[in-house]
Design an enzyme around this catalytic site. Structure first.
Site, PDB file in Angstrom:
ATOM      1  N   HIS A 292       0.831  -1.191   0.000  1.00  0.00           N
ATOM      2  CA  HIS A 292       0.000   0.000   0.000  1.00  0.00           C
ATOM      3  C   HIS A 292       0.872   1.250   0.000  1.00  0.00           C
ATOM      4  CE1 HIS A 292      -3.779  -2.195   1.788  1.00  0.00           C
ATOM      5  NE2 HIS A 292      -3.325  -2.740   0.659  1.00  0.00           N
TER       6      HIS A 292
ATOM      7  N   GLU B 293       1.157   3.685   2.081  1.00  0.00           N
ATOM      8  CA  GLU B 293       1.833   3.963   3.342  1.00  0.00           C
ATOM      9  C   GLU B 293       3.096   3.119   3.497  1.00  0.00           C
ATOM     10  OE1 GLU B 293      -2.666   3.903   4.342  1.00  0.00           O
ATOM     11  OE2 GLU B 293      -1.316   3.159   2.778  1.00  0.00           O
TER      12      GLU B 293
ATOM     13  N   CYS C 121      -5.472   1.205   6.296  1.00  0.00           N
ATOM     14  CA  CYS C 121      -6.216  -0.021   6.588  1.00  0.00           C
ATOM     15  C   CYS C 121      -5.790  -0.590   7.933  1.00  0.00           C
ATOM     16  CB  CYS C 121      -6.012  -1.045   5.482  1.00  0.00           C
ATOM     17  SG  CYS C 121      -4.329  -1.701   5.372  1.00  0.00           S
TER      18      CYS C 121
ATOM     19  N   CYS D 190      -1.813  -1.526   7.603  1.00  0.00           N
ATOM     20  CA  CYS D 190      -0.915  -0.369   7.537  1.00  0.00           C
ATOM     21  C   CYS D 190      -0.826   0.340   8.886  1.00  0.00           C
ATOM     22  CB  CYS D 190      -1.394   0.606   6.467  1.00  0.00           C
ATOM     23  SG  CYS D 190      -1.136   0.013   4.780  1.00  0.00           S
TER      24      CYS D 190
ATOM     25  N   TRP E  58     -18.547  12.167 -33.792  1.00  0.00           N
ATOM     26  CA  TRP E  58     -18.025  12.357 -32.441  1.00  0.00           C
ATOM     27  C   TRP E  58     -16.694  11.646 -32.262  1.00  0.00           C
ATOM     28  CZ3 TRP E  58     -18.307   8.463 -28.266  1.00  0.00           C
ATOM     29  CH2 TRP E  58     -17.730   8.938 -27.075  1.00  0.00           C
TER      30      TRP E  58
END
Length: 364
Positions: free
Chosen positions: A52, A54, A77, A86, A178
């Protein structure tokens, strides 16, 4: 001090956005550690690399993490998943303070991580750059709380008008040529799936934008029946792309479990075409496959139909090049009247894209 901290949280948001398309089904998260006025560590989450944001920040800070302040776009978390909590790592590193943008909407966390940090003596503040952080994880927030994907649709601006007899007629100027703006092609990389209506050849630009991006899971393409053969030919043998016919939602889950099957062929005698399928059916099928978000292009569903409109989380309206949104937030799409919030406009040579968050106006 507040302005300096805002700059630091903006940097954390920049880091988080580097994970666009790389984190699903997890949220984009950015983190930095600051000590004595200096950034000593930073990181962002990537699902395929496990750690993660962190954790990366702590690794890069090393011993400097002790006494530092964490700036994080999402609550750390506190549960054991593919990685350890974490919160445990932050407590062990002896950080002094944590500035967190928003709580994690995941019911398994949702404030518990903050409580753990505070219980360990860490000063925690919540709410800096809250709105930006909330939009950053809008797909994750919806999926983690409902198990349904976030829905962003592109639709032509259809204006409804009342006749002398009281009936409603609709008129619009179709954007026949488009071509999605750079902004929309940039946004699409964050979505897990594309639902292709087959109305415009330029849909290929959106598909190519996704294909050019590194991913840790296959790109899911759901297409109306009339264009599925073209897509089948293009991606035959490509294990990084999964293609389904819109008319085969009932068998989608069974076929997805079979190794090597990338194309679902037509089944049964059910009539094909977008008018025969509820968008809720698509959402439930994709949600069970872990698809957290999708972008639907014109032709896949009729969003001037109130039942379909109700499921929208985000909308891009294709209007004429000279269309003026003005100061009012009230809009119509056929007979559907809605409030359009946080609208951004992109002007191209032959059309205008209006992107915002629609809320259906209930008319008594």
């Amino acid at each position: 001090m507040m302005e300096a901290e805002r700059v630091l949280m903006k940097r954390a948001l920049e880091l988080a956005r580097l994970g666009a398309g790389l984190v699903s089904p997890n949220p984009m998260v950015g983190a930095l550690l600051v000590k004595d006025g200096r950034v000593v560590g930073e990181g962002y989450h990537r699902f395929d690399r496990l750690k993660h944001a962190e954790s990366y920040a702590l690794e890069s800070a090393g011993k400097n993490a002790a006494g530092a302040t964490l700036y994080c776009t999402l609550e750390p978390c506190c549960t054991q998943g593919r990685t350890p909590p974490c919160t445990d790592a932050l407590i062990a590193a002896r950080i002094a303070r944590a500035v967190i943008a928003i709580r994690d909407p995941n019911p398994k966390v949702n404030g518990r991580g903050i409580e753990q940090l505070r219980a360990a003596g860490i000063d925690v503040e919540v709410g800096l750059c809250e709105e930006e952080s909330r939009k950053l994880i809008e797909s994750y927030s919806k999926f983690i709380t409902t198990r349904l994907p976030f829905v962003h649709a592109v639709a032509e601006h259809i204006v409804g008008s009342q006749t002398d007899e009281g009936s409603i007629t609709s008129s619009h100027k179709p954007a026949a040529d488009w071509s999605p703006s750079k902004e929309l092609c940039s946004d699409v990389v964050a979505y897990d799936a594309l639902v292709l209506g087959g109305e415009y050849r330029s849909e290929a630009k959106l598909v190519n934008a996704k294909l050019q991006q590194h991913r840790h899971r296959p790109l899911v393409l759901v297409a109306v029946d009339r264009i599925v053969d073209k897509i089948r030919n293009k991606f035959a043998g490509n294990s990084d792309v999964i293609v389904w016919k819109l008319s085969d939602l009932a068998t989608m889950q069974n076929h997805a479990a079979r190794a090597g099957l990338r194309i679902v062929t037509a089944g049964g005698d059910r009539p094909s075409g977008p008018e025969h399928f509820e968008i809720n059916e698509l959402m439930m099928a994709l949600g069970k496959l872990g698809v957290t978000s999708f972008l639907a292009t014109p032709g896949a569903f009729d969003f001037a139909d109130e039942a379909n409109f109700r499921v929208l989380d985000k909308l891009t309206l294709l209007a004429s090049a000279d269309f003026d949104f003005g100061s009012s937030t009230r809009m119509t799409l056929g007979e559907v009247e809605f409030d359009f919030a946080d609208v951004t406009s992109t002007h191209e040579s032959n059309h205008t894209e209006l992107t915002g968050y629609p809320t259906l106006l209930e008319i008594a």
